[in-house]
Design a protein around this motif. Structure first.
Motif, mmCIF file in Angstrom:
data_model
loop_
_atom_site.group_PDB
_atom_site.id
_atom_site.type_symbol
_atom_site.label_atom_id
_atom_site.label_comp_id
_atom_site.label_asym_id
_atom_site.label_seq_id
_atom_site.Cartn_x
_atom_site.Cartn_y
_atom_site.Cartn_z
ATOM 1 N N GLN A 181 -6.266 0.062 0.014
ATOM 2 C CA GLN A 181 -5.519 -0.079 -1.251
ATOM 3 C C GLN A 181 -6.442 0.177 -2.457
ATOM 4 O OE1 GLN A 181 -4.354 -4.102 0.151
ATOM 5 N NE2 GLN A 181 -2.316 -3.634 -0.626
ATOM 6 N N SER A 194 -1.837 3.280 -1.763
ATOM 7 C CA SER A 194 -2.419 3.411 -0.426
ATOM 8 C C SER A 194 -3.570 4.424 -0.489
ATOM 9 C CB SER A 194 -1.350 3.926 0.525
ATOM 10 O OG SER A 194 -1.949 4.452 1.690
ATOM 11 N N HIS A 223 -11.560 -1.540 -4.618
ATOM 12 C CA HIS A 223 -10.284 -2.012 -4.046
ATOM 13 C C HIS A 223 -10.294 -3.536 -4.100
ATOM 14 C CE1 HIS A 223 -12.420 -2.888 -0.231
ATOM 15 N NE2 HIS A 223 -13.061 -1.771 -0.488
ATOM 16 N N ASP A 272 0.889 -1.169 0.000
ATOM 17 C CA ASP A 272 0.000 0.000 0.000
ATOM 18 C C ASP A 272 0.926 1.217 0.000
ATOM 19 O OD1 ASP A 272 0.780 -1.078 2.569
ATOM 20 O OD2 ASP A 272 -0.602 0.307 3.555
#
Ligand code: NOJ
Length: 535
Positions: free
Chosen positions: A193, A131, A187, A90
């Protein structure tokens, strides 16, 4: 430098990184085909700043060990600035080193020392997601009109339901609704993430620039994280009902990815043609991996994880090898083999903790056609650590194989402060110092295998042919012109196996002690593997 076999392998690898012993075989083929890679999980390799977490100075202090082992390249799992929700996968700043690991100066020192010792350096590149703390995402989520809105994948939901039925690889829906705008972001991994939108040309350019940043610093290539996910059907259709309970990471396969990979490859080609990209493509069958090589204009190599997902059986191993030979033919398809990595239990743990099986598997790995990728610690025969519930930190339950490397026999085992995870079992016995002093250790075996692979073009670059052998055994031949090696592996834990007639082969490397240099009698001890040359 003298190898364990007493041969001069390389002189000034630093000058151009070309080992002198390598024959014309290697001059016509790119360096990464003859290489053995070594994956380092930086948190767990070596601690240079005494905080219990491995770092770049720690890695640099152990490069001598890596070079003497006899590998050619290291791949570092992510070292970038990260909130560490997925331990570096991330990324919140692609061009900064996380302070846990050091900084750009410590990276440059590591890179130049690695090159000085003849080791190439590959970084992990995480193209599919960032991230949620990356400035790109903070900007993107700030409003519907953010200039970075289209850098990620935002959709309206269906009332309280997400936009489609996709599941995250870590469990639960692959979508999170964001209060700021009431839209959902995609994600495929953790909600920390968010997936980048590679359908947006600015994202493509920005991620290309990330590659250039590190290529300009001198890295030799990248391991590309789940790179098969980046090309998408913009309509994001539902998964078929029968697959709706599965995440799509193991099945996503869209033609748009190949267009993007060609663009990525052309960035690498800007650097003189010897920078490499190895892709993580977690599709199940090797015929699905083959297209990711393109026409030698996409990934240079694709990891083949087949051996990580089979039990200790000749039939299962044989099938993986045969499938790869069929699906990844020369020219143009050079496999990249893996037995262990940071996402799976270590292979010795998978094979019931058996040292003999783990050693035989290592001999097999290092005698296959393709580039082997070792996972730091497998050369010590490490088992996964037992992690008490209170010490578990990984959201994917993968802590066991990420345990710190035991370097020394005495208390601390080379870790000056209490390490971030418990060490693997029995570090007094399974550590680099003890094994370096024992000619029968797993470490000594890996060194002999790596030295032989360096010396024998048949093993590095030769053709691969399966030969008939009794059940519970495998026998194959590698050949490069007049250079021929045979490999025999027993998967039986109890029986001595008669594999072939004893007809003029000598044992060059054996996983059991006392047999190397002897004429082969055609038989294998339980769970033994040997490499043979003509006597
Ligand atoms: C694959 C990596 O190997 C794994 O460790 C990570 O969790 C996922 N990709 C997400 O980046």
């Amino acid at each position: 430098m003298l190898s364990p076999l007493g041969l001069v392998f390389y002189d000034k690898r630093a000058l151009g990184l070309e080992p002198l012993n390598r024959s014309e075989a290697d001059s016509s083929s790119p360096w990464w085909r003859s290489a053995v890679m070594y994956q380092i999980y930086p948190r767990s390799f070596a601690d240079g700043d005494l905080d219990g977490i491995g770092d770049l100075d720690g890695i640099r202090s152990r490069l001598g060990y890596v070079a003497q082992l006899g590998v050619d390249a290291i791949w570092l799992s992510p070292i970038y600035r990260s909130p560490m929700a997925d331990f570096g996968y991330d990324v919140s700043d692609h061009t900064a080193v996380d302070s846990i690991f050091g900084d750009l100066r410590s990276f440059d020192r590591l890179l130049s020392e690695a090159h000085r010792q003849g080791l190439r350096v590959l970084l992990d590149w995480v193209p599919n997601h960032t991230s949620s703390q990356h400035p790109w995402f903070l900007d993107s989520r700030s409003s519907l009109s953010s200039p970075k809105r289209e850098w990620y994948i935002w959709r309206d939901g269906h009332g309280d339901e997400p936009p489609n039925n996709w599941r995250s690889a870590f469990g639960g829906p692959a979508w999170t609704r964001d209060e700021a705008t009431s839209q959902w972001f995609l994600h495929l991994f953790l909600r920390e993430q968010p997936d980048l939108n590679w359908g947006n040309a600015e994202v493509v350019a920005a991620m290309h620039d990330v590659l250039r940043f590190w290529l300009d610093r001198g890295v030799d290539g990248f391991r590309a994280d789940v790179v098969h996910l980046i090309g998408r059907d913009q309509l994001l259709p539902n998964q078929p009902e029968q697959r709706a309970h599965l995440d799509i990471v193991g099945s996503h396969d869209h033609p748009r990815t190949h267009v993007l990979l060609r663009g990525i490859r052309s960035v690498l080609e800007e650097y003189g043609g010897d920078r490499v990209m190895v892709g993580e493509v977690t599709l199940e069958r090797p015929e699905l991996l083959a297209p990711y090589y393109g026409l030698d204009d996409e990934l240079h190599m694709v990891f083949n994880f087949g051996l990580m997902h089979v039990p200790w059986s000749a039939e299962a191993f044989g099938r993986v090898l045969d499938d790869a030979e069929r699906a990844l033919p020369e020219p143009g398809h050079w496999p990249c083999w893996v037995l262990s990595n940071h996402d799976q239990p270590r292979h010795r743990s998978r094979f019931s903790g058996s040292e003999s099986r783990a050693r035989a598997a290592a001999l097999l790995l290092l005698s296959l056609r393709g580039t082997p990728c070792l996972y730091a610690g497998e050369e010590l025969g490490l088992l996964d650590a037992a992690i008490p519930a209170a010490s578990r930190v990984d959201p994917g339950g993968r802590d066991g194989s990420r345990a710190p490397i035991p370097w020394e026999a005495t208390a601390g085992h080379g870790w000056p402060a209490r390490p971030w995870l418990p060490l693997p079992p029995d570090p007094e016995r399974w550590n680099a110092e003890t094994e370096a002093a024992d000619p029968d250790s797993t470490l000594a075996l890996y060194k002999r295998l790596l030295a032989l692979r360096r010396m024998a073009p048949a093993l590095r670059l030769g053709s691969f042919q399966r030969l008939g052998s009794p059940p519970d055994t495998l026998l194959y031949e590698r050949s490069w012109g007049a250079d021929v090696r045979r490999v025999a592996v027993s998967f039986s834990d109890q029986l001595v196996m008669e594999v072939s007639a004893a007809d003029g082969w000598r044992i060059e490397v054996a996983t059991t002690s006392g047999r190397e240099g002897l004429l082969w009698d055609g038989a294998l001890a339980p769970s033994e593997a040997v490499i043979l040359s003509r006597s």
